[in-house]
Design a protein around this motif. Structure first.
Motif, PDB file in Angstrom:
ATOM      1  N   SER A  12       0.829  -1.205   0.000  1.00 45.98           N
ATOM      2  CA  SER A  12       0.000   0.000   0.000  1.00 45.98           C
ATOM      3  C   SER A  12       0.866   1.259   0.000  1.00 45.98           C
ATOM      4  O   SER A  12       0.609   2.211  -0.746  1.00 45.98           O
ATOM      5  CB  SER A  12      -0.923  -0.011   1.225  1.00 45.98           C
ATOM      6  OG  SER A  12      -1.652   1.186   1.301  1.00 45.98           O
ATOM      7  N   ARG A  13       1.898   1.247   0.808  1.00 41.86           N
ATOM      8  CA  ARG A  13       2.817   2.390   0.868  1.00 41.86           C
ATOM      9  C   ARG A  13       3.518   2.606  -0.478  1.00 41.86           C
ATOM     10  O   ARG A  13       3.648   3.728  -0.951  1.00 41.86           O
ATOM     11  CB  ARG A  13       3.840   2.178   1.984  1.00 41.86           C
ATOM     12  CG  ARG A  13       4.769   3.368   2.171  1.00 41.86           C
ATOM     13  CD  ARG A  13       5.698   3.209   3.347  1.00 41.86           C
ATOM     14  NE  ARG A  13       4.903   3.205   4.566  1.00 41.86           N
ATOM     15  CZ  ARG A  13       5.087   2.359   5.573  1.00 41.86           C
ATOM     16  NH1 ARG A  13       6.026   1.455   5.531  1.00 41.86           N
ATOM     17  NH2 ARG A  13       4.329   2.425   6.639  1.00 41.86           N
ATOM     18  N   ALA A  14       3.948   1.530  -1.121  1.00 40.33           N
ATOM     19  CA  ALA A  14       4.617   1.640  -2.418  1.00 40.33           C
ATOM     20  C   ALA A  14       3.669   2.198  -3.478  1.00 40.33           C
ATOM     21  O   ALA A  14       4.067   3.029  -4.302  1.00 40.33           O
ATOM     22  CB  ALA A  14       5.157   0.274  -2.845  1.00 40.33           C
ATOM     23  N   ILE A  15       2.428   1.777  -3.455  1.00 38.90           N
ATOM     24  CA  ILE A  15       1.436   2.291  -4.409  1.00 38.90           C
ATOM     25  C   ILE A  15       1.232   3.784  -4.180  1.00 38.90           C
ATOM     26  O   ILE A  15       1.217   4.572  -5.135  1.00 38.90           O
ATOM     27  CB  ILE A  15       0.104   1.515  -4.280  1.00 38.90           C
ATOM     28  CG1 ILE A  15       0.275   0.098  -4.840  1.00 38.90           C
ATOM     29  CG2 ILE A  15      -1.033   2.251  -4.983  1.00 38.90           C
ATOM     30  CD1 ILE A  15      -0.893  -0.833  -4.541  1.00 38.90           C
ATOM     31  N   ARG A  16       1.084   4.188  -2.928  1.00 40.04           N
ATOM     32  CA  ARG A  16       0.880   5.617  -2.627  1.00 40.04           C
ATOM     33  C   ARG A  16       2.075   6.448  -3.069  1.00 40.04           C
ATOM     34  O   ARG A  16       1.917   7.513  -3.680  1.00 40.04           O
ATOM     35  CB  ARG A  16       0.616   5.808  -1.127  1.00 40.04           C
ATOM     36  CG  ARG A  16      -0.740   5.303  -0.693  1.00 40.04           C
ATOM     37  CD  ARG A  16      -1.102   5.737   0.724  1.00 40.04           C
ATOM     38  NE  ARG A  16      -0.037   5.576   1.690  1.00 40.04           N
ATOM     39  CZ  ARG A  16       0.124   4.518   2.472  1.00 40.04           C
ATOM     40  NH1 ARG A  16      -0.714   3.502   2.384  1.00 40.04           N
ATOM     41  NH2 ARG A  16       1.110   4.455   3.334  1.00 40.04           N
ATOM     42  N   ARG A  17       3.288   5.983  -2.750  1.00 43.90           N
ATOM     43  CA  ARG A  17       4.507   6.718  -3.127  1.00 43.90           C
ATOM     44  C   ARG A  17       4.616   6.862  -4.640  1.00 43.90           C
ATOM     45  O   ARG A  17       4.928   7.927  -5.157  1.00 43.90           O
ATOM     46  CB  ARG A  17       5.744   5.998  -2.596  1.00 43.90           C
ATOM     47  CG  ARG A  17       6.324   6.590  -1.343  1.00 43.90           C
ATOM     48  CD  ARG A  17       7.722   6.045  -1.033  1.00 43.90           C
ATOM     49  NE  ARG A  17       7.958   4.668  -1.387  1.00 43.90           N
ATOM     50  CZ  ARG A  17       7.878   3.635  -0.544  1.00 43.90           C
ATOM     51  NH1 ARG A  17       7.584   3.831   0.712  1.00 43.90           N
ATOM     52  NH2 ARG A  17       8.115   2.414  -0.960  1.00 43.90           N
ATOM     53  N   ASP A  18       4.358   5.783  -5.349  1.00 45.43           N
ATOM     54  CA  ASP A  18       4.469   5.805  -6.805  1.00 45.43           C
ATOM     55  C   ASP A  18       3.438   6.755  -7.409  1.00 45.43           C
ATOM     56  O   ASP A  18       3.762   7.541  -8.301  1.00 45.43           O
ATOM     57  CB  ASP A  18       4.301   4.396  -7.377  1.00 45.43           C
ATOM     58  CG  ASP A  18       4.661   4.332  -8.838  1.00 45.43           C
ATOM     59  OD1 ASP A  18       5.874   4.292  -9.136  1.00 45.43           O
ATOM     60  OD2 ASP A  18       3.750   4.360  -9.680  1.00 45.43           O
ATOM     61  N   PHE A  19       2.220   6.703  -6.897  1.00 46.04           N
ATOM     62  CA  PHE A  19       1.196   7.605  -7.424  1.00 46.04           C
ATOM     63  C   PHE A  19       1.565   9.059  -7.152  1.00 46.04           C
ATOM     64  O   PHE A  19       1.404   9.924  -8.019  1.00 46.04           O
ATOM     65  CB  PHE A  19      -0.190   7.299  -6.855  1.00 46.04           C
ATOM     66  CG  PHE A  19      -1.248   8.169  -7.458  1.00 46.04           C
ATOM     67  CD1 PHE A  19      -1.803   7.848  -8.690  1.00 46.04           C
ATOM     68  CD2 PHE A  19      -1.656   9.331  -6.831  1.00 46.04           C
ATOM     69  CE1 PHE A  19      -2.753   8.662  -9.275  1.00 46.04           C
ATOM     70  CE2 PHE A  19      -2.602  10.158  -7.406  1.00 46.04           C
ATOM     71  CZ  PHE A  19      -3.155   9.817  -8.634  1.00 46.04           C
ATOM     72  N   ASP A  20       2.063   9.339  -5.954  1.00 43.72           N
ATOM     73  CA  ASP A  20       2.469  10.711  -5.612  1.00 43.72           C
ATOM     74  C   ASP A  20       3.489  11.244  -6.605  1.00 43.72           C
ATOM     75  O   ASP A  20       3.391  12.383  -7.058  1.00 43.72           O
ATOM     76  CB  ASP A  20       3.051  10.777  -4.194  1.00 43.72           C
ATOM     77  CG  ASP A  20       1.984  10.679  -3.116  1.00 43.72           C
ATOM     78  OD1 ASP A  20       0.796  10.854  -3.424  1.00 43.72           O
ATOM     79  OD2 ASP A  20       2.358  10.421  -1.959  1.00 43.72           O
TER      80      ASP A  20
END
Length: 147
Positions: A12-20
């Motif tokens: 979840s953290r990786a998805i959020r970081r990538d989207f940001d």
């Protein structure tokens, strides 16, 4: 189980970081995108409904709406049934931004789930939905026991 929970959180953290990173080029952060995406699905929500739907505090959603309104992407309109409440609407200027963000999200998810076939994705979706359902049921039971 601890390792599995860790993997879910880290994913979840990786998805959020990538989207940001991807959305930054459009001048919108993830929190703002969540507001825009929710309004795209349910335009005209009351400010408090929007805060509840996004699981943020009312003061936080107020600030996010202030910034989006300053950018010309949303507008507040008085609620016809409650003088104290505001309803939030996307402006026409938001449509191209939302469309671009949708494409950014689609590309990000295509990259994230590359190499997985439709059956694997369906199984993953079903398993994650079951985890959420289990937690929702447990939360409802805990709320009943507390009252």
């Amino acid at each position: 189980m601890e390792n599995l929970a860790y993997e879910i959180v880290e994913t979840s953290r990786a998805i959020r970081r990538d989207f940001d990173k991807r959305a930054a080029a459009l001048g919108v952060n993830r929190a703002q995108w969540r507001v825009l995406a929710k309004l795209r699905r349910q335009d005209g929500l009351r400010q408090i409904e929007l805060a509840d739907a996004l699981d943020v505090e009312p003061i936080t959603i107020g600030r996010m709406i202030d910034r989006l309104a300053e950018a010309g992407l949303v507008e507040r309109r008085a609620d016809a049934t409650d003088r104290r409440a505001w309803r939030i609407f996307l402006t026409p200027e938001a449509a191209p931004v939302v469309a671009k963000l949708r494409r950014v999200a689609d590309r990000m998810f295509a990259d994230a789930f590359a190499g997985m076939d439709e059956g694997e994705l369906d199984a993953l979706r079903d398993l994650l939905a079951r985890v959420r359902d289990n937690l929702d049921k447990r939360g409802e039971g805990a709320a009943r026991r507390a009252s």
